[in-house]
Structures are given as C-alpha cells and as structure tokens.
Design an enzyme around this catalytic site. Structure first.
Site, short mmCIF file in Angstrom:
data_model
loop_
_atom_site.label_atom_id
_atom_site.label_comp_id
_atom_site.label_asym_id
_atom_site.label_seq_id
_atom_site.Cartn_x
_atom_site.Cartn_y
_atom_site.Cartn_z
N CYS A 17 0.85 -1.18 0.00
CA CYS A 17 0.00 0.00 0.00
C CYS A 17 0.89 1.23 0.00
CB CYS A 17 -0.89 0.00 1.24
SG CYS A 17 -2.02 1.37 1.33
N PRO A 18 0.82 2.10 -0.97
CA PRO A 18 -0.21 2.24 -1.99
C PRO A 18 -0.10 1.26 -3.16
CG PRO A 18 1.41 3.97 -2.25
CD PRO A 18 1.80 3.21 -1.02
#
Lengths: 79, 379
Positions: A17-18
């Site tokens: 993440c991202p």
C-alpha cells in the site's frame, strides 16, 4: 526493451500500500511529457493493471519484462 | 564538543523519535555529551487522524491538539522556527529567522501537505478533511446538506490510504442516523482498478458497498473540477456530476526539501531498510517525507521513528547498528460509526484484514487518546 532509455525507475517491490499501480500513477502525473518510466513490481497483477490504466488514459506501454521474481513495466507519458 | 542531533519536524515521526532518543541517551544528555534540537513550524501538535471524527462531531478540536513543548522530554530543545534550508554539505539547518543549527546527525521528518491547487477547481468546488479547518468546513456543509449525490474522490499521492473508505462508511452511517438515505446517493471513486490499494481490503469492501447501495467507479483520477456545473472531469476521460464533493486532495512534501535540492516534490530518496537519506549516513528520513513506496501514515512514521531512534542511539553509544525497518504499517479501518477492522503488513507480509468488530472500533477510539503516550515515546 533493451534499447529503450529509461528516465526514471520506481521500485515498488514490497509495496502493499499504496502499491505499484498507485506509484505508477504518481510518477506519471509528476513527470514531463515524453518521460519513460519503469515500474518494478513483485505483483504479477501489475502486468495487467498498469497497462489497462495506461491504455485508458492514453499513454504508451513500452513493454513488460519478467525478471528474477519480479516484473519491469515500462511506460511513456505521451500527453 | 557534544554530539548534536537536529530533528526537523514536530509531527508524529519527529516527536516520537526525539522522545525515544532522549530516553535512550538520558545520561549523555544530562552530562552534556549529546544535544537534541527540534526545529518545527508551529507550537501546536495535532493528531491528524482526529479530523475524520471532527467531520461527524465525534471529537472536539481541543481533544486533538496539544502544545508541542508539553509532549517533549524536557532535555530536548524546541525551536519554533521553520527550516528554510538544509545544507547537507556543511551539516547545518538554516531557519527562516536566519539562525543556523549545525548537526552531527539529522532526522528529517518534515511530513507532507495537501496541494488541492494541483486540481483546478477543487478548492472552489470541493470539500476536504485533511486539515482541521477543512474538516470543520465539511462538518458545516454536511449540517446544511439536504440531499443529492455525494462523491468521494481521491488524489495521488495521498496520506492515510484507508481514510477514503473510512469516510465513505461513516457518511453512510451519518445519513442513516439522519434518516436521509432515501435522498442521498453515495458515489465513491478510486484511482486504481479496485476499491482500495490493499487487495484484501478491496475484496472485503465490494460486498459491503453493494449491501449499502454505495456506487463506485474505479480507475478514476480527478483532473479538473467545474465548480459552477458541479462536474468532476477525470484523467481517464470520464465525468461525474455531484451535489457535494468530498475529495482527498493530492499531497506533496515540504517546501524546504525541494528548496534544499533534497528531492522532487519534497520526497527524499531514502534507503528502505536503514532509512538513511541516500548518500548521507548521518541523515535519517522518516514518515511522509521519504520517497518509499509505502503508506504515508502516522503508523509508518511511528515504526520508522522507533527504528531511527534505536539505530542512532546505538551508533552514538556503541558504534554501528544493525537495526533495520521492515516496512511495518498497522492501520485501524473504521467501517462505520460502530465497527472497525485492522490490517498490518510489511515489505514481505501482505495484509490480511480481520472481520470488523465493535471491539476493534473501541480500540481505535482508545488509541485516539493513547496517541499522546505514543508521541511521548511511551507506547
């Protein structure tokens, strides 16, 4: 892709993440038109996701290369 | 001559690392062998995850603000004087007042800021909740809102990657409480090809959205907003009407980083394991400031601060350190007003969200208070 001159490499391996696709969008947004960007991803899904977005927005997919446990996805910003 | 540690930035990462260093180096600080100077922009420290709750009147602003001096170990020198330039060749930080702070070791924790101006029309046509002022404005707009389409849209890059989902679920519960669901259409958009960057979270969210009737469009990156016509135009060539626009704006790093030539858009090239600024063994980078492809979140800053404080203490006391950052991030995810889930992951371990529960929601509410212990380096 051997003859392609890469302007910027984003190493998104290990990025849950991202994630590689968001990193690709971030890099393309920030780069001048004409920039060739390489995204390294350990997630095979990136080899479908990133090209799909690139096609939708109208940039150019230069190529995809499988390496030792990861993929290199090269994109050119064209507009 | 004492060893001088300068910390630029008094957010979560800077404050936690400063307090941990002060504890680890207590004797050296008392004997004057080490000096810790913190340089920051404001006398107030704000718990930014609180903004989400401000929007729904669940937290009062005074609950999320403390004086920075009250959070710091008394052995740390605090200077409210924004850094203007970091001169890496001469190991000195120059502030706006013209003072110079030489360092032997530097921790750069200058964070990120919202840049809604990158999206033409966003400031005029949209609401945000990434500053206290914006969260209050959105709260006031919600109080006045009579119904229509509420669009949640997300800029790149942004911090707190779970916030877009959280606010969507909380908006649903808000309108449910107000008996407005018949008059409101919630429409969520996301930059990549699923509902959230974390695939397991996205997979979980799809049926939750369907159950609640929340519509969505993925691969949607806002490019411009027409505030008059109330239309969002995307990079992908689509457009979306709205009555109330709630945007997570794009972010950039601090001005001082770009002006010091330390990194494009204010993000500093950083070693993913040692957290050194690339090419500088006496400079560490933590939190949003790094260019690492990991979540820009208080949790990330916290775990990085642990690593940097440990590494630097060992370096000063014993020589080289082998402590490294493994990419750890832990996030609570509010799934409404009553339940939450939780994810943790690192460079090698993908996330595996647990089923939402009231208990996790209470833990999140508890952490909203316990944060002040984290900031002090206790928790």
């Amino acid at each position: 892709m051997e003859n392609v001159k890469i302007d910027k490499t984003i190493d998104a391996r290990g990025s849950a993440c991202p994630g590689p696709m968001m990193e690709a969008i971030r890099a393309i947004k920030a780069a001048p038109v004409g920039t060739v960007i390489e995204v390294l991803s350990a997630d095979k899904g990136s080899t479908n996701d990133i090209p799909a977005w690139v096609k939708k927005v109208g940039h150019e997919l230069v190529g995809i290369e499988e390496r030792d446990g990861y993929w290199s996805i090269v994109v050119k910003k064209v507009k | 001559m004492p060893k001088r540690i300068v910390i630029v930035g008094g957010g979560a990462g800077g404050t936690i690392s400063a307090n941990l260093l002060a504890r680890n180096l207590y004797r050296e600080l008392v004997r004057g062998e080490v000096v810790i100077n913190m340089i920051t922009n404001t006398p107030e420290h704000i718990y930014q995850p609180g903004f989400l709750y401000i929007v729904f009147d669940k937290i009062r602003p005074n609950e999320i603000i403390r004086q920075q001096k009250d959070l710091l170990d008394p052995h740390i020198n605090l200077f409210i004087d924004p850094a203007k330039k970091i001169d890496r060749e001469n190991n000195v930080v120059i502030t706006e007042s013209g003072k110079e702070y030489p360092y032997d070791y530097l921790i750069v924790a200058t964070g990120s800021k919202t840049v809604p101006e990158e999206i033409p029309g966003l400031k005029e046509g949209g609401h945000m909740f990434y500053t206290l002022e914006d969260a209050k404005k959105l709260r006031d707009a919600l109080r006045e809102f009579k119904g229509g389409r509420v669009v949640i849209t997300v800029g790149v890059p942004h911090k707190c990657p779970v916030a877009p989902l959280e606010i969507t679920f909380m908006l649903y519960d808000y309108f449910k409480e107000k008996n407005m669901l018949d008059n409101v259409e919630l429409f969520y958009t996301y930059p990549i090809n699923r509902l959230h960057a974390l695939e397991p979270v996205s997979n979980w969210a799809v049926p939750q959205f369907e159950k609640r009737g929340i519509k969505y469009e993925v691969m949607f990156n806002m490019e411009t907003i027409d505030p008059e016509k109330k239309i969002i135009y995307s990079m992908e060539g689509t457009e979306l009407n709205y009555d109330l626009l709630i945007a997570v704006p794009p972010h950039s790093g601090a001005k001082v980083i770009e002006e010091s030539g330390m990194g494009d858009k204010g993000w500093v090239p950083t070693d993913k394991r040692t957290l050194h600024a690339e090419g500088y063994d006496n400079i560490y980078v933590i939190g949003d400031t790094t260019n690492l492809p990991i979540s820009k979140a208080g949790s990330t800053a916290h775990f990085e601060a642990d690593v940097v404080a440990e590494r630097l203490s060992i370096e000063l006391l014993e020589g080289k350190s082998s402590v490294e950052y493994d990419g750890k991030v832990v996030c609570f995810v509010e799934t409404g007003f009553d339940e939450a889930t939780y994810v943790w992951f690192n460079y090698d371990t993908p996330p595996n969200p647990t089923p939402p529960s009231r208990m996790l929601h209470w833990m999140k509410l508890g952490y909203n208070r316990l944060y002040w212990l984290s900031a002090r380096g206790i928790l």
